[in-house]
Scaffold this motif. Structure first.
Motif, short mmCIF file in Angstrom:
data_model
loop_
_atom_site.label_atom_id
_atom_site.label_comp_id
_atom_site.label_asym_id
_atom_site.label_seq_id
_atom_site.Cartn_x
_atom_site.Cartn_y
_atom_site.Cartn_z
N ILE A 24 66.37 31.90 -81.84
CA ILE A 24 66.87 32.16 -83.18
C ILE A 24 68.39 32.14 -83.16
N SER A 25 68.99 31.58 -84.22
CA SER A 25 70.44 31.47 -84.30
C SER A 25 70.96 32.06 -85.60
N CYS A 26 72.21 32.50 -85.56
CA CYS A 26 72.92 32.91 -86.76
C CYS A 26 74.38 32.49 -86.61
N SER A 27 75.11 32.47 -87.70
CA SER A 27 76.48 31.96 -87.68
C SER A 27 77.49 33.05 -87.97
N LEU A 28 78.70 32.79 -87.52
CA LEU A 28 79.82 33.71 -87.69
C LEU A 28 81.02 32.85 -88.07
N GLN A 29 81.76 33.27 -89.09
CA GLN A 29 82.91 32.48 -89.53
C GLN A 29 84.21 33.28 -89.35
N LEU A 30 85.18 32.60 -88.74
CA LEU A 30 86.51 33.19 -88.54
C LEU A 30 87.49 32.46 -89.45
N SER A 31 88.30 33.22 -90.19
CA SER A 31 89.30 32.63 -91.09
C SER A 31 90.68 33.12 -90.68
N ASN A 32 91.54 32.17 -90.35
CA ASN A 32 92.91 32.50 -89.96
C ASN A 32 93.76 32.64 -91.22
N LYS A 33 94.26 33.84 -91.48
CA LYS A 33 95.04 34.07 -92.70
C LYS A 33 96.55 34.11 -92.43
N THR A 34 96.94 33.61 -91.24
CA THR A 34 98.36 33.58 -90.88
C THR A 34 98.83 32.13 -90.79
N ASP A 35 100.13 31.99 -90.51
CA ASP A 35 100.73 30.66 -90.30
C ASP A 35 100.89 30.37 -88.81
N ASN A 36 100.19 31.14 -88.01
CA ASN A 36 100.28 30.98 -86.55
C ASN A 36 98.95 30.47 -85.99
N TYR A 37 99.01 29.91 -84.80
CA TYR A 37 97.81 29.56 -84.06
C TYR A 37 97.23 30.85 -83.50
N VAL A 38 95.91 31.05 -83.66
CA VAL A 38 95.27 32.28 -83.19
C VAL A 38 94.16 31.91 -82.20
N ALA A 39 94.23 32.50 -81.04
CA ALA A 39 93.18 32.29 -80.03
C ALA A 39 92.16 33.42 -80.14
N PHE A 40 90.89 33.08 -79.87
CA PHE A 40 89.85 34.11 -79.93
C PHE A 40 88.93 34.00 -78.72
N LYS A 41 88.25 35.10 -78.47
CA LYS A 41 87.27 35.17 -77.39
C LYS A 41 86.16 36.10 -77.81
N VAL A 42 84.90 35.71 -77.53
CA VAL A 42 83.73 36.49 -77.92
C VAL A 42 83.04 37.01 -76.66
N LYS A 43 82.81 38.33 -76.62
CA LYS A 43 82.10 38.96 -75.51
C LYS A 43 80.84 39.64 -76.06
N THR A 44 79.86 39.85 -75.18
CA THR A 44 78.63 40.55 -75.57
C THR A 44 78.18 41.47 -74.45
N THR A 45 77.46 42.51 -74.83
CA THR A 45 76.93 43.45 -73.83
C THR A 45 75.71 42.88 -73.12
N ASN A 46 75.17 41.78 -73.60
CA ASN A 46 73.97 41.19 -72.98
C ASN A 46 74.14 39.68 -72.90
N PRO A 47 74.99 39.20 -72.00
CA PRO A 47 75.30 37.76 -71.95
C PRO A 47 74.13 36.87 -71.58
N LYS A 48 73.11 37.40 -70.88
CA LYS A 48 71.95 36.57 -70.52
C LYS A 48 71.03 36.32 -71.72
N LYS A 49 71.14 37.18 -72.71
CA LYS A 49 70.24 37.10 -73.85
C LYS A 49 70.77 36.19 -74.95
N TYR A 50 72.12 36.04 -74.98
CA TYR A 50 72.73 35.29 -76.08
C TYR A 50 73.57 34.13 -75.55
N CYS A 51 73.62 33.09 -76.38
CA CYS A 51 74.48 31.94 -76.11
C CYS A 51 75.44 31.80 -77.29
N VAL A 52 76.75 31.81 -77.01
CA VAL A 52 77.76 31.74 -78.06
C VAL A 52 78.53 30.44 -77.92
#
Length: 239
Positions: A24-52
């Motif tokens: 099962i999949s779901c989506s997540l949307q990130l919106s940059n509201k600045t004039d800068n480049y923004v880096a992101f990283k996603v972590k989870t407490t159960n990395p074997k269960k989820y694929c990001v």
């Protein structure tokens, strides 16, 4: 929606329509509201269960980035459909023109003096969408036309009379159609009989004409044969 200084994050709850033995999949949307480049990283407490995908990346100024979180197929349902898994999304300003390959773990290290925004996301299991229920018996859909019923289940007199007239009219129309079909069939059969009668008459006339010609030919041959016999007998007498 989370309204940090760098990114807007939507939704804050990752909702999965839970089904056993199904990915099962779901989506997540990130919106940059600045004039800068923004880096992101996603972590989870159960990395074997989820694929990001992607689990790290760059959101360009005033733009958006979609993330797909996929839960692997589960063999057992959790008690009371409650899930304790959580996600952490970290974001930080980066250099203009940076790309995903420039991201490293040091960028998200607060102890190194970097300003890192963090947002925690919860996981929620919801019931899968139910298929539409079948049409119950006696409902209006798919049923034949019938008079409306009053509250006590009886058809009133006016509706009964109207329904009776409608049925009679339909019956008379059906009878008229059947009568027309019968007349058409009888007419066609009559025409076929007349055609056959004419054909028989013509054949009879041809047979009569052929019989007369045959009798005339037989008489002529008979006369010729008698003549030849007479000539032969005369020849024998002279001899």
């Amino acid at each position: 929606m989370s309204t940090g200084e760098l990114l807007n994050i939507e939704p804050l709850e990752l909702k999965f329509p839970f089904e056993l033995k199904k990915q099962i999949s779901c989506s997540l949307q990130l919106s940059n509201k600045t004039d800068n480049y923004v880096a992101f990283k996603v972590k989870t407490t159960n990395p074997k269960k989820y694929c990001v995908r992607p689990n790290t990346g760059i959101v360009l100024p005033r733009s958006t980035c979609d993330i797909i979180v996929t839960m692997q197929a589960q063999k057992d349902a959790p008690p009371d459909m409650q899930c304790k898994d959580k996600f952490l999304l970290q974001s930080v300003k980066t250099n203009d023109g940076a790309s995903a390959k420039d991201i490293n773990a040091e960028m998200f290290n607060k102890e190194a003096g970097h300003v890192v925004e963090e947002c925690k996301l919860k996981v929620v299991y919801v019931s899968p969408p139910q298929p539409p229920s079948p049409v119950p018996e006696g409902s209006d859909e798919g049923s034949s036309p019938r008079g409306s019923l009053s509250d006590n289940g009886n058809m009133n007199a006016a509706e009964f009379t109207s329904a009776t007239k409608t049925l009679e009219r339909l019956g008379s129309q059906e009878k008229s159609a059947e009568a027309r079909l019968l007349i058409m069939k009888l007419t066609e059969e009559k025409n076929n009989v007349l055609r056959q009668n004419n054909n028989l008459r013509q054949e009879l006339e041809l047979l009569k004409c052929g019989g007369k010609k045959g009798n005339g030919g037989l008489s002529l041959m008979f006369v010729i044969l008698i003549g030849l016999v007479g000539v032969f007998l005369g020849y024998l007498v002279k001899s």
